[in-house]
Design a protein around this motif. Structure first.
Motif, PDB file in Angstrom:
ATOM      1  N   THR A 112     -19.106   2.367   4.492  1.00 44.80           N
ATOM      2  CA  THR A 112     -18.157   1.679   5.387  1.00 44.80           C
ATOM      3  C   THR A 112     -18.647   2.321   6.760  1.00 44.80           C
ATOM      4  N   PRO A 113     -18.288   1.419   7.589  1.00 46.02           N
ATOM      5  CA  PRO A 113     -18.739   1.531   9.033  1.00 46.02           C
ATOM      6  C   PRO A 113     -17.642   2.745   9.429  1.00 46.02           C
ATOM      7  N   GLU A 114     -17.977   2.862  10.910  1.00 42.56           N
ATOM      8  CA  GLU A 114     -16.963   4.111  11.553  1.00 42.56           C
ATOM      9  C   GLU A 114     -15.660   3.675  11.944  1.00 42.56           C
ATOM     10  N   GLY A 115     -14.642   4.545  11.968  1.00 38.82           N
ATOM     11  CA  GLY A 115     -13.457   4.361  12.214  1.00 38.82           C
ATOM     12  C   GLY A 115     -12.264   4.542  11.122  1.00 38.82           C
ATOM     13  N   VAL A 116     -12.805   5.253   9.901  1.00 36.24           N
ATOM     14  CA  VAL A 116     -12.030   5.721   8.812  1.00 36.24           C
ATOM     15  C   VAL A 116     -10.970   6.532   9.644  1.00 36.24           C
ATOM     16  N   GLY A 117      -9.866   6.248   8.838  1.00 36.66           N
ATOM     17  CA  GLY A 117      -8.599   7.089   8.959  1.00 36.66           C
ATOM     18  C   GLY A 117      -7.700   7.304   7.756  1.00 36.66           C
ATOM     19  N   PRO A 118      -6.554   7.920   8.067  1.00 41.52           N
ATOM     20  CA  PRO A 118      -5.426   7.999   6.943  1.00 41.52           C
ATOM     21  C   PRO A 118      -4.453   7.130   7.013  1.00 41.52           C
ATOM     22  N   MET A 119      -4.080   6.921   5.566  1.00 37.02           N
ATOM     23  CA  MET A 119      -2.972   5.952   5.177  1.00 37.02           C
ATOM     24  C   MET A 119      -1.796   6.800   4.603  1.00 37.02           C
ATOM     25  N   GLN A 120      -0.596   6.165   4.895  1.00 36.52           N
ATOM     26  CA  GLN A 120       0.685   6.966   4.477  1.00 36.52           C
ATOM     27  C   GLN A 120       1.353   5.904   3.566  1.00 36.52           C
ATOM     28  N   PRO A 121       2.110   6.733   2.587  1.00 35.79           N
ATOM     29  CA  PRO A 121       3.115   5.855   1.813  1.00 35.79           C
ATOM     30  C   PRO A 121       3.672   4.848   2.592  1.00 35.79           C
ATOM     31  N   GLY A 122       4.024   3.560   2.206  1.00 34.43           N
ATOM     32  CA  GLY A 122       4.642   2.580   2.824  1.00 34.43           C
ATOM     33  C   GLY A 122       3.734   1.863   3.590  1.00 34.43           C
ATOM     34  N   ASP A 123       2.566   2.067   4.090  1.00 31.86           N
ATOM     35  CA  ASP A 123       1.692   1.355   4.784  1.00 31.86           C
ATOM     36  C   ASP A 123       0.961   0.293   4.073  1.00 31.86           C
ATOM     37  N   GLU A 124       0.451  -0.863   4.727  1.00 32.67           N
ATOM     38  CA  GLU A 124      -0.264  -1.870   4.192  1.00 32.67           C
ATOM     39  C   GLU A 124      -1.781  -1.942   4.718  1.00 32.67           C
ATOM     40  N   VAL A 125      -2.541  -2.038   3.705  1.00 30.78           N
ATOM     41  CA  VAL A 125      -4.166  -1.844   4.359  1.00 30.78           C
ATOM     42  C   VAL A 125      -4.716  -3.355   4.045  1.00 30.78           C
ATOM     43  N   VAL A 126      -5.537  -3.841   4.670  1.00 30.32           N
ATOM     44  CA  VAL A 126      -6.185  -4.998   4.512  1.00 30.32           C
ATOM     45  C   VAL A 126      -7.755  -4.736   4.866  1.00 30.32           C
ATOM     46  N   VAL A 127      -8.462  -5.397   3.867  1.00 28.81           N
ATOM     47  CA  VAL A 127      -9.993  -5.297   4.276  1.00 28.81           C
ATOM     48  C   VAL A 127     -10.274  -6.907   4.523  1.00 28.81           C
ATOM     49  N   LYS A 128     -10.891  -6.910   5.480  1.00 28.26           N
ATOM     50  CA  LYS A 128     -11.214  -8.599   5.896  1.00 28.26           C
ATOM     51  C   LYS A 128     -12.625  -8.741   5.995  1.00 28.26           C
ATOM     52  N   ILE A 129     -13.297  -9.486   5.347  1.00 27.30           N
ATOM     53  CA  ILE A 129     -14.510 -10.137   5.598  1.00 27.30           C
ATOM     54  C   ILE A 129     -14.682 -11.534   5.644  1.00 27.30           C
ATOM     55  N   PRO A 130     -14.366 -12.170   6.735  1.00 28.13           N
ATOM     56  CA  PRO A 130     -14.454 -13.607   7.009  1.00 28.13           C
ATOM     57  C   PRO A 130     -15.018 -14.640   5.921  1.00 28.13           C
ATOM     58  N   ALA A 131     -16.238 -14.165   5.733  1.00 35.33           N
ATOM     59  CA  ALA A 131     -16.921 -15.058   4.647  1.00 35.33           C
ATOM     60  C   ALA A 131     -16.504 -15.102   3.471  1.00 35.33           C
ATOM     61  N   ILE A 132     -15.612 -14.016   3.219  1.00 39.12           N
ATOM     62  CA  ILE A 132     -15.192 -13.751   1.643  1.00 39.12           C
ATOM     63  C   ILE A 132     -13.779 -14.118   1.584  1.00 39.12           C
ATOM     64  N   GLY A 133     -13.091 -13.240   2.453  1.00 41.67           N
ATOM     65  CA  GLY A 133     -11.460 -13.539   2.581  1.00 41.67           C
ATOM     66  C   GLY A 133     -10.699 -12.231   2.713  1.00 41.67           C
ATOM     67  N   GLU A 134      -9.563 -11.846   2.257  1.00 42.58           N
ATOM     68  CA  GLU A 134      -8.861 -10.722   2.419  1.00 42.58           C
ATOM     69  C   GLU A 134      -8.299  -9.759   1.278  1.00 42.58           C
ATOM     70  N   LEU A 135      -8.442  -8.787   1.411  1.00 45.06           N
ATOM     71  CA  LEU A 135      -7.925  -7.745   0.344  1.00 45.06           C
ATOM     72  C   LEU A 135      -6.870  -7.146   0.579  1.00 45.06           C
ATOM     73  N   HIS A 136      -5.675  -7.208   0.329  1.00 42.07           N
ATOM     74  CA  HIS A 136      -4.555  -6.537   0.776  1.00 42.07           C
ATOM     75  C   HIS A 136      -3.815  -5.646  -0.470  1.00 42.07           C
ATOM     76  N   ASN A 137      -3.491  -4.413   0.120  1.00 41.96           N
ATOM     77  CA  ASN A 137      -3.113  -3.534  -0.691  1.00 41.96           C
ATOM     78  C   ASN A 137      -1.790  -2.631   0.151  1.00 41.96           C
ATOM     79  N   THR A 138      -0.883  -1.871  -0.890  1.00 40.84           N
ATOM     80  CA  THR A 138      -0.037  -1.336  -0.126  1.00 40.84           C
ATOM     81  C   THR A 138      -0.080   0.266  -0.659  1.00 40.84           C
ATOM     82  N   ILE A 139       0.462   1.154   0.035  1.00 38.12           N
ATOM     83  CA  ILE A 139       0.286   2.712  -0.412  1.00 38.12           C
ATOM     84  C   ILE A 139       1.538   3.016  -0.734  1.00 38.12           C
ATOM     85  N   ALA A 140       1.560   3.824  -1.880  1.00 39.20           N
ATOM     86  CA  ALA A 140       3.039   4.337  -2.309  1.00 39.20           C
ATOM     87  C   ALA A 140       2.704   5.955  -2.840  1.00 39.20           C
ATOM     88  N   LEU A 141       3.536   6.684  -3.158  1.00 35.51           N
ATOM     89  CA  LEU A 141       3.529   8.163  -3.851  1.00 35.51           C
ATOM     90  C   LEU A 141       3.637   7.734  -5.272  1.00 35.51           C
TER      91      LEU A 141
END
Length: 253
Positions: A224-253
């Protein structure tokens, strides 16, 4: 080409190739060299995409971007640092990442994932390149506080749901200079390019193959590149690689 693994309306697992928002069904997994297209076609919105492969193991590469090494306060390793996530950590697009109650800090880590297409052991870099089936997006979710507490990474990296991958596997791209981003609730937190890899993909695969046999469907997370950080329940996180697409996930307890 974009290859998918999905649940149809009968909750059956099927495989296919995406073409203009349509899925051309295959008669078996796309990792089987004898797979053939069928006459069946589905709309993409009719199905639920799953993690595109079921790996026997996920091999992860730590510390493969210089600026990420700097932000963590580590030194440049002599050899690639590798560790394993279990099969039970793998989830697909739109699935929920579970925030463990025993962790106070769960971090995102956007990564390019390599999908292995054939069984290999002790291969050269040239042979390693030929063994790649394709690429997808991944999130190497990490319980950062437990990682620091334990002094090694197994517990922090291995919780169920800690390895989202998807949404599909792309087979016909050059991985050497891909933009990669992570968005948390729509805000860009990581933004880099795979051209900054310390160790390139063929060398990584060759190195890993000197340690363990790799099977079709095994996944290699490339760091992974620089910029890692925390996620909280209720957040939406997206990994985006334009040549591939977008990976969407949400966080929950």
């Amino acid at each position: 080409m974009k290859f998918v693994r999905f649940l149809n309306h009968n909750d059956e697992i099927r495989f296919g190739v995406i073409n203009e928002e349509k899925i051309q069904l295959l008669d078996r997994t796309f990792l089987d060299p004898n797979s053939q297209p069928t006459d069946s076609v589905l709309n993409l919105e009719e199905v639920r995409l799953l993690a595109p492969v079921e790996p026997s193991k996920v091999i992860c590469v730590g510390l493969n971007y210089a600026l990420h090494i700097e932000e963590l306060g580590h030194s440049l390793p002599d050899d690639p640092v590798i560790f394993i996530k279990p099969q039970t950590s793998v989830i697909g697009p739109e699935a929920t990442i579970i925030h463990p109650k025993i962790s106070q800090r769960v971090d995102f880590e956007a990564e390019l994932a390599v999908i292995i297409g054939r069984t290999i052991k002790d291969v050269t870099e040239e042979e390693a390149t030929k063994a790649i089936f394709g690429y997808t997006c991944a999130n190497d979710v990490t319980a950062r506080d437990l990682q620091k507490k334990d002094g090694q990474w197994t517990r922090a990296k291995s919780f169920d749901t800690f390895c989202p991958i998807g949404p599909w596997v792309v087979s016909d791209i050059d991985p050497s200079a891909l933009d990669i981003q992570l968005l948390l609730n729509g805000v860009v937190k990581q933004s880099s390019n795979t051209k900054y890899f310390i160790t390139p993909i063929p060398k990584l695969i060759s190195f890993i193959s000197q340690v363990m046999t790799l099977y079709p469907g095994d996944v290699i997370l490339t760091g992974t590149p620089e910029g890692v950080g925390p996620m909280q329940p209720g957040d939406e996180v997206v990994v985006k690689i334009p040549a591939i697409g977008e990976l969407h996930n949400t966080i929950a307890l």
